[in-house]
Structure formats: structure tokens, C-alpha cells
Scaffold this motif. Sequence first.
Motif, mmCIF file in Angstrom:
data_model
loop_
_atom_site.group_PDB
_atom_site.id
_atom_site.type_symbol
_atom_site.label_atom_id
_atom_site.label_comp_id
_atom_site.label_asym_id
_atom_site.label_seq_id
_atom_site.Cartn_x
_atom_site.Cartn_y
_atom_site.Cartn_z
ATOM 1 N N TYR A 32 -27.660 -55.341 -74.721
ATOM 2 C CA TYR A 32 -28.841 -56.176 -74.485
ATOM 3 C C TYR A 32 -29.274 -56.053 -73.038
ATOM 4 N N GLN A 34 -31.735 -58.227 -70.004
ATOM 5 C CA GLN A 34 -32.397 -59.497 -69.673
ATOM 6 C C GLN A 34 -33.351 -59.304 -68.490
ATOM 7 N N TYR A 36 -35.171 -61.645 -65.410
ATOM 8 C CA TYR A 36 -35.146 -62.903 -64.685
ATOM 9 C C TYR A 36 -36.246 -62.881 -63.621
ATOM 10 N N GLN A 38 -37.169 -64.466 -59.792
ATOM 11 C CA GLN A 38 -36.592 -65.118 -58.620
ATOM 12 C C GLN A 38 -37.672 -65.384 -57.578
ATOM 13 N N PRO A 44 -32.165 -66.916 -59.457
ATOM 14 C CA PRO A 44 -32.901 -66.305 -60.566
ATOM 15 C C PRO A 44 -33.038 -67.269 -61.740
ATOM 16 N N PHE A 46 -33.913 -67.270 -65.909
ATOM 17 C CA PHE A 46 -33.992 -66.439 -67.097
ATOM 18 C C PHE A 46 -35.383 -66.482 -67.719
ATOM 19 N N LEU A 49 -34.577 -62.106 -73.166
ATOM 20 C CA LEU A 49 -33.456 -61.229 -73.507
ATOM 21 C C LEU A 49 -33.888 -60.393 -74.705
ATOM 22 N N ARG A 51 -32.340 -57.289 -77.404
ATOM 23 C CA ARG A 51 -31.131 -56.592 -77.838
ATOM 24 C C ARG A 51 -31.454 -55.138 -78.205
ATOM 25 N N LEU A 89 -36.187 -59.447 -61.812
ATOM 26 C CA LEU A 89 -34.908 -58.736 -61.880
ATOM 27 C C LEU A 89 -34.579 -58.352 -63.314
ATOM 28 N N ARG A 99 -18.695 -60.439 -70.143
ATOM 29 C CA ARG A 99 -19.937 -61.147 -69.842
ATOM 30 C C ARG A 99 -20.573 -60.670 -68.530
ATOM 31 N N LYS A 100 -19.995 -59.647 -67.934
ATOM 32 C CA LYS A 100 -20.503 -59.160 -66.657
ATOM 33 C C LYS A 100 -21.861 -58.506 -66.859
ATOM 34 N N LEU A 101 -22.831 -58.850 -65.990
ATOM 35 C CA LEU A 101 -24.148 -58.228 -66.003
ATOM 36 C C LEU A 101 -24.263 -57.282 -64.820
ATOM 37 N N TRP A 103 -27.066 -55.669 -62.360
ATOM 38 C CA TRP A 103 -28.397 -56.082 -61.942
ATOM 39 C C TRP A 103 -29.143 -54.985 -61.198
#
Lengths: 113, 114
Positions: A32, A34, A36, A38, A44, A46, A49, A51, A89, A99-101, A103
Motif C-alpha cells: 500500500y 499513503q 500525507y 504537512q 504530517p 493523513f 491510502l 492498496r 509526502l 508497520r514501518k513506512l 517516506w
Amino acid sequence: SQKIEQNSEALNIQEGKTATLTCNYTNYSPAYLQWYRQDPGRGPVFLLLIRENEKEKRKERLKVTFDTTLKQSLFHITASQPADSATYLCALDSGGNNRKLIWGLGTSLAVNP
Amino acid sequence: DAGVIQSPRHEVTEMGQEVTLRCKPISGHDYLFWYRQTMMRGLELLIYFNNNVPIDDSGMPEDRFSAKMPNASFSTLKIQPSEPRDSAVYFCASSLPATQETQYFGPGTRLLVL
């Protein structure tokens, strides 16, 4: 290693026009992606999102596309307003159950009245 | 809901001093993330917790950085000793369990190490 690229130059557009921001990635197949927003001096926020099995997602004046063949996402703001001026972003998941994104550096958008 | 709360909002310290940043996640969120943001490197994940347990700390720069989450409503990020290159904005974010991948960010702590 995973790499994400967003338009490095600031984008200036006229109010009412459509803004299109690009997010390209390499060496990777995210599940997925996302987007954001800022604002200066703030964290940031959201927006959307999408997928890997979705081609397009919409929310009010916002639209995101996800092309896994081109390894690219496009973020559109239609009927842009000066209040849309901010840095946008792009973030991708890092794979697996993590769960690490990862960027992008962001693209600065200025909508001129 | 008050959102993610961070303190202090600004911190100016001298090289060698200990710095402690604090975060209160949104109630009910069981993931907590610590990020560092600079102009050159953008947002970098330092560490994240799930149910108060550190899951991935691969982004922690070195032993000078440590993070704890003693309970579901509080986390700290400590830098000891601080160095000028640690100057950045530090963000805390939280997210819901299951398939809720959206992250909710706090206002950040702007750290300046002289």
C-alpha cells in the motif's frame, strides 16, 4: 534498497487548476501507499491510502492512482485553492507484517490566488 | 480526542547534555512511532512499539539514543549525550491495530543542540 522519489522542485499553480504530484519508487513492491499533507511547523496529516490491488482512490477533491507496473503513484488535487498550499509526502509500507513506512522527501505545493 | 501530545515543543540544549522527549499517543492506539525529520533526509523512522514492546529499532542512530514505553499512554525518547547533528524535529505518531495503517502525528519537538 528501497527508494522513493517525489518532485524535488516546488510546484506553483493557479487557483482553480489541478495539481498533480508524483511519487516514484524502485527496488520494491509495496502492499500500500499513503499520502500525507504537512504544513510548516506541524506534523504530517493523513490524506489517502491506496492498496496494490486498487488503481484509483478518491476523497472529495483528491484523487490518487497507483500503477504497480510503472511503480508510480499520482496525487491530484482538483479545483485547487490557496489553502491547499503545503508539502505533500508519499509513504510506502516496508513489506511483510512490519508497520514501518518509507517516506519520500515531499513536494511543496503553492496555489496562487 | 486531543490527538498525539508531545512535550516539550521546543528544546535548546548544549552539546553533551541529556535530552528527553515525551509522547502521549491517542487513547486506544497500540502502535507508537518515533521519527526524526530533517531537510536533507526527510522523515526517518527511529523506532516503533506495538503494545508497549519495541518491534523495530533499526533506525536508532547509535547507542546515544534510547526509547521506552512503560505503559500504553506514555513513551520517551532520550538522547545522551546530545550532539549538534541531533538537531532536528522529532515526531511521535500512533496508529490503531489490525489493518489501520494510518499514522496520526503529534506536533513535534524542535530540538536544537548547540
